[in-house]
Enzyme design. Structure first.
Site, PDB file in Angstrom:
ATOM      1  N   TYR A 160       0.774  -1.470   0.126  1.00  0.00           N
ATOM      2  CA  TYR A 160      -0.116  -0.075   0.082  1.00  0.00           C
ATOM      3  C   TYR A 160       1.218   1.079  -0.608  1.00  0.00           C
ATOM      4  O   TYR A 160       0.155   2.385  -0.300  1.00  0.00           O
ATOM      5  CB  TYR A 160      -1.140   0.021   0.787  1.00  0.00           C
ATOM      6  CG  TYR A 160      -2.247  -0.803   0.725  1.00  0.00           C
ATOM      7  CD1 TYR A 160      -3.699  -0.427   1.495  1.00  0.00           C
ATOM      8  CD2 TYR A 160      -1.731  -2.232   0.782  1.00  0.00           C
ATOM      9  CE1 TYR A 160      -4.627  -0.993   0.853  1.00  0.00           C
ATOM     10  CE2 TYR A 160      -2.935  -3.254   0.568  1.00  0.00           C
ATOM     11  CZ  TYR A 160      -4.723  -2.215   0.354  1.00  0.00           C
ATOM     12  OH  TYR A 160      -5.562  -3.441   0.079  1.00  0.00           O
ATOM     13  N   LYS A 230       2.308 -13.958   5.713  1.00  0.00           N
ATOM     14  CA  LYS A 230       2.596 -15.613   5.047  1.00  0.00           C
ATOM     15  C   LYS A 230       4.289 -15.246   4.414  1.00  0.00           C
ATOM     16  O   LYS A 230       5.049 -15.313   3.970  1.00  0.00           O
ATOM     17  CB  LYS A 230       2.632 -15.133   3.140  1.00  0.00           C
ATOM     18  CG  LYS A 230       0.386 -14.830   3.573  1.00  0.00           C
ATOM     19  CD  LYS A 230       0.568 -16.158   3.159  1.00  0.00           C
ATOM     20  CE  LYS A 230       0.715 -17.266   1.772  1.00  0.00           C
ATOM     21  NZ  LYS A 230       0.539 -18.508   1.372  1.00  0.00           N
ATOM     22  N   ASP A 283      -3.315 -17.223   5.275  1.00  0.00           N
ATOM     23  CA  ASP A 283      -4.415 -18.207   4.401  1.00  0.00           C
ATOM     24  C   ASP A 283      -5.526 -19.453   5.615  1.00  0.00           C
ATOM     25  O   ASP A 283      -6.431 -19.835   5.502  1.00  0.00           O
ATOM     26  CB  ASP A 283      -4.151 -19.256   2.905  1.00  0.00           C
ATOM     27  CG  ASP A 283      -2.841 -19.365   3.187  1.00  0.00           C
ATOM     28  OD1 ASP A 283      -2.554 -20.536   3.212  1.00  0.00           O
ATOM     29  OD2 ASP A 283      -1.198 -19.505   3.090  1.00  0.00           O
ATOM     30  N   ASP A 307      -6.219  -5.744   5.118  1.00  0.00           N
ATOM     31  CA  ASP A 307      -7.790  -5.648   4.347  1.00  0.00           C
ATOM     32  C   ASP A 307      -7.923  -7.015   4.193  1.00  0.00           C
ATOM     33  O   ASP A 307      -9.499  -6.692   3.815  1.00  0.00           O
ATOM     34  CB  ASP A 307      -7.025  -5.055   2.821  1.00  0.00           C
ATOM     35  CG  ASP A 307      -7.884  -4.157   2.019  1.00  0.00           C
ATOM     36  OD1 ASP A 307      -9.753  -4.245   2.524  1.00  0.00           O
ATOM     37  OD2 ASP A 307      -8.010  -3.165   1.446  1.00  0.00           O
TER      38      ASP A 307
END
Length: 416
Positions: A160, A230, A283, A307
């Site tokens: 971002y 992640k 995930d 987000d």
């Protein structure tokens, strides 16, 4: 440039001393109406907040609202291309606490997102998104009441930051050439026509976010803080986020390893209870919030993951229409409607104002006005339980009464 903002004759500024807010009995609070449905939801919010403050404090406290401008309304007040005036940023800094409706993304170059620009210009590094279930809200899951989480999303870094270059541009070619020739990167599969971006993740940015999340867990007697990442794929950014988070918990909060680690336990100095500091791959986390939501409490994550997670969780408890949010920094805080501008509904007095009303509830709590905040929660629960709701809920409920946006605000007030 002369000021375009009318400062209320009554009221005083909220001030900051040693990191703590000093809130007068009659604070001046800036608000941005917002674009599209901002004309509907923001007036409903102002009315609900005024009613809650009046009922809680019997006239001893009162907010003086001050309209400031960003988005389409700003271009009408300040001039054609002025989407985010310097005066708006200065006033939010000066008055410390502000609230805004949804903002459109300017067409053309320059500012990509007004929401992101506000966060970055004001260094509002925490995007705070509490997600809980209001009894009676239509939800797609069997047990939405098990979801009760508070998300701390890092607001200033990650992709971002907007550091990217378009495919086939001279800049993209220059960056790719540097990566291949100077850094020995061989893994760009199709370098000839390739857009490219950079993902910053710093120790400072990570630690100030995780610190705030653990401090929140301590202050609000929560059971755990989960670092979502992640790091299995992006070891030096997302993986570093996890490692720095654990490091901070050990060094600043006395975190002790559980069963050899990496999970930690931190003692809450207020209650003596243990807070678990843990991590989970992003995930897997998106699966777990559906399968075992009760196991998660305070969540700390980087910008992009945050987000996805906050919107997915909002859907679990009944949708983005009532999801509140805040952007908080060390100097000031900006509370916001988390949905878009929905221009096709603008001015129809139709949409659900719940998001900005519950963001105002967060704002009152931030100010220490918990009695008024509690009344808004009570009013929201009462209105939804009575099945007196706007169209987005009414179409999913049996036997509900359809209300306009402004009428739903009135129903919240009646149920206080």
């Amino acid at each position: 440039m002369e000021s375009k903002v009318v400062v209320p004759a009554q009221g005083k500024k909220i001030t900051l001393q040693n990191g703590k807010l000093n809130v007068p009995e009659n604070p001046i609070i800036p608000y941005i109406e917002g674009d599209g449905i901002g004309v509907d939801v923001t007036p409903a919010m102002l009315k609900v907040v005024d009613a809650a403050v009046e009922k809680a404090y019997k006239g001893e406290r009162k907010i003086s609202w001050m309209e400031i401008y960003t988005g389409e309304k700003s271009t009408q007040v300040y001039g054609q291309d002025v989407w985010l005036p310097a005066e708006t940023l200065d006033l939010i800094r000066e008055y410390r606490v502000a609230i805004k409706g949804p903002l459109t993304t300017p067409v053309g170059g320059g500012i990509r997102s007004l929401n992101v620009a506000l966060r970055q210009e004001l260094d509002l590094y925490i995007c705070l998104r509490p997600v809980r279930y209001y009894q009676g809200t239509p939800s797609p899951v069997k047990h939405p009441e098990l979801t009760d989480m508070v998300i701390f999303r890092e607001n200033s870094e990650d992709i971002y930051a907007g550091i990217e270059w378009k495919a086939d541009s001279a800049d993209a070619e220059k960056v790719i050439k540097f990566l291949r020739e100077e850094m020995g990167v061989k893994k760009i599969r199709f370098p000839e026509h390739c857009g490219i971006g950079i993902k910053p993740c710093s120790e400072e940015g990570t630690k100030r976010l995780v610190r705030a999340a653990i401090e929140y867990a301590i202050a609000n007697d929560r059971d755990s803080v989960t670092l979502v990442h992640k790091g299995n794929i992006m070891k030096f950014t997302e993986g570093a986020f996890k490692d720095w988070g654990y490091q901070l918990a050990r060094e600043e909060f006395g975190g002790e390893l559980i069963d050899g680690g990496p999970w930690l336990k931190v003692k809450n100095p207020n209650t003596g209870k243990e807070i678990v500091i843990k991590d989970v791959i992003a995930d897997a986390f998106l699966q777990q919030i559906l399968l075992r939501p009760a196991e998660y409490d305070v969540i700390a994550c980087m910008n992009l993951n945050g987000d996805y997670i906050s919107d997915a969780l909002a859907a679990q408890v009944g949708g983005i229409g009532i999801a509140p949010g805040a952007n908080i920094g060390d100097e000031c805080a900006l509370f916001e409607a988390t949905h878009g501008t929905a221009p096709k509904y603008a001015g129809q007095d139709k949409v659900n104002p719940g998001s900005i009303i519950l963001s105002a509830e967060m704002m009152l709590r931030h100010m220490g006005w918990t009695e008024a905040a509690d009344l808004i929660v009570k009013g929201m629960e009462g209105a939804i339980n009575a099945k007196t709701v706007t169209y987005d809920f009414e179409r999913l409920m049996d036997g509900a009464k359809l209300l306009k946006c402004s009428e739903f605000g009135d129903a919240i007030i009646e149920n206080m």
